[in-house]
Design an enzyme around this catalytic site. Structure first.
Site, PDB file in Angstrom:
ATOM      1  N   SER A  44       0.867  -1.182   0.000  1.00 34.55           N
ATOM      2  CA  SER A  44       0.000   0.000   0.000  1.00 34.55           C
ATOM      3  C   SER A  44       0.900   1.227   0.000  1.00 34.55           C
ATOM      4  O   SER A  44       1.502   1.562   1.018  1.00 34.55           O
ATOM      5  CB  SER A  44      -0.900   0.005   1.246  1.00 34.55           C
ATOM      6  OG  SER A  44      -1.783  -1.094   1.224  1.00 34.55           O
ATOM      7  N   LYS A 101      -7.343   1.696  -2.719  1.00 34.88           N
ATOM      8  CA  LYS A 101      -6.928   1.262  -1.380  1.00 34.88           C
ATOM      9  C   LYS A 101      -6.963   2.438  -0.409  1.00 34.88           C
ATOM     10  O   LYS A 101      -7.295   2.274   0.768  1.00 34.88           O
ATOM     11  CB  LYS A 101      -5.518   0.657  -1.427  1.00 34.88           C
ATOM     12  CG  LYS A 101      -4.974   0.200  -0.064  1.00 34.88           C
ATOM     13  CD  LYS A 101      -5.832  -0.885   0.568  1.00 34.88           C
ATOM     14  CE  LYS A 101      -5.347  -1.287   1.963  1.00 34.88           C
ATOM     15  NZ  LYS A 101      -4.113  -2.067   1.953  1.00 34.88           N
TER      16      LYS A 101
END
Length: 314
Positions: free
Chosen positions: A107, A183
């Site tokens: 991420s 995300k």
């Protein structure tokens, strides 16, 4: 003997996996369980030893891994770590081949992702897919993660052997960086949810009801969520080990959301407040260095005990 009508089994791709930490380890285990050949490398080699015992091959370096594999997966802590592995002094860009797939499961920043994908394509022709995941350890172990994918559709289709092993669903969100942006949206909801869950449980305890019953009592209703059942249950019971989600990781992700919101002019007061609360929680001496995110409830309990209940003092 094969004839023209005999189906020929397609060779399974050789998978390389860089980053066998908290979430990377169960991912590699899933790939092995699905019969894939997996080479691993981790900055701390000892973390990869259990995976070698389960059938993975330990690579001498990221470059050695990338040179020997068809698909390279990254699962690293932050943007800087990804950039260093790919483009650093010993970066794998020196050995990646034209058309080879790089799947970044980390991420990280969407804008830097776009830059790195373009750089990689222009220097060696390798193909970048940003594919951050959601679901945490329980779904990683079960191969039921959610994947937000950014990149070319045909590249994502070629990554099917990896995604089929790791996930229940892959959503193609758009070009490079789009997976990371999705995300970020996910992390906005999760971070704000975690802060609210901690606040609610601390309130319940202070008001005199049994907070440990609340996750079960709320299950199936409008207030229910996976974070409530996983992290809320741990918060209520005071369970912080084993660590299943680092407070530092959530801080990194939500801080990035706040930055992106500011840059694109989005109004994000809840994400900003969640970032502030997580920052203050991480500075408490009683929670230790990069604790499980369940320790965020400590901030609310300590402030309640001290009488510091004004929002300005949080």
């Amino acid at each position: 003997m094969l004839d023209a009508n005999t189906p020929v089994a397609k060779a399974k791709p050789r998978i390389g996996f860089i980053g066998t930490g908290l979430i990377g380890t169960p991912m590699v285990q899933r790939l092995l369980e699905c019969g894939l050949s997996v080479a691993v490398w981790n900055r701390t080699p000892s973390k990869a030893v259990p995976l070698v015992e389960q059938g993975a091959t330990l690579a001498d370096s990221p470059r050695a891994l990338a040179a020997a594999c068809d698909i390279v997966c990254l699962c690293l802590t932050n943007t800087a770590a990804v950039h260093d592995v790919v483009f650093g002094e010993q970066g794998i860009d020196a050995v990646l081949r034209a058309g080879q797939l790089l799947i970044d499961l980390s991420s990280i920043a969407p804008d830097t992702t776009r830059e790195m994908a373009e750089n990689l394509a222009s220097t060696c022709g390798a193909r970048w897919i940003d594919a951050p995941v959601s679901g945490g350890l329980p779904l990683a172990r079960a191969g039921r993660l959610i994947v937000f994918a950014g990149g070319a559709a045909d590249d994502i289709a070629r990554a099917a052997p990896v995604f089929d092993a790791l996930s229940q669903r892959v959503t193609h969100m758009g070009g490079h960086g789009a997976g990371q942006l999705a995300k970020s949206c996910n992390q906005m909801i999760v971070a704000c949810n975690l802060v609210t869950i901690a606040e609610m449980l601390a309130f319940a305890r202070k008001s005199g009801i049994d907070a440990t019953q609340l996750p079960g009592a709320l299950a199936g209703g409008f207030a229910d969520s996976l974070p409530l059942q996983v992290f809320g249950s741990r918060m209520a019971a005071g369970v912080v080990t084993p660590r299943i989600g680092g407070l530092g990781t959530f801080r990194k992700d939500i801080d990035q959301v706040v930055r992106l919101a500011g840059e694109c002019g989005a109004y994000a007061p809840m994400a900003t407040r969640a970032s502030e609360v997580m920052l203050e929680a991480s500075h408490l001496e009683s929670v230790g260095a990069d604790p499980d995110v369940s320790r965020i409830i400590t901030l609310f309990l300590e402030r309640s005990a001290s009488g510091s209940t004004s929002p300005d003092t949080l």
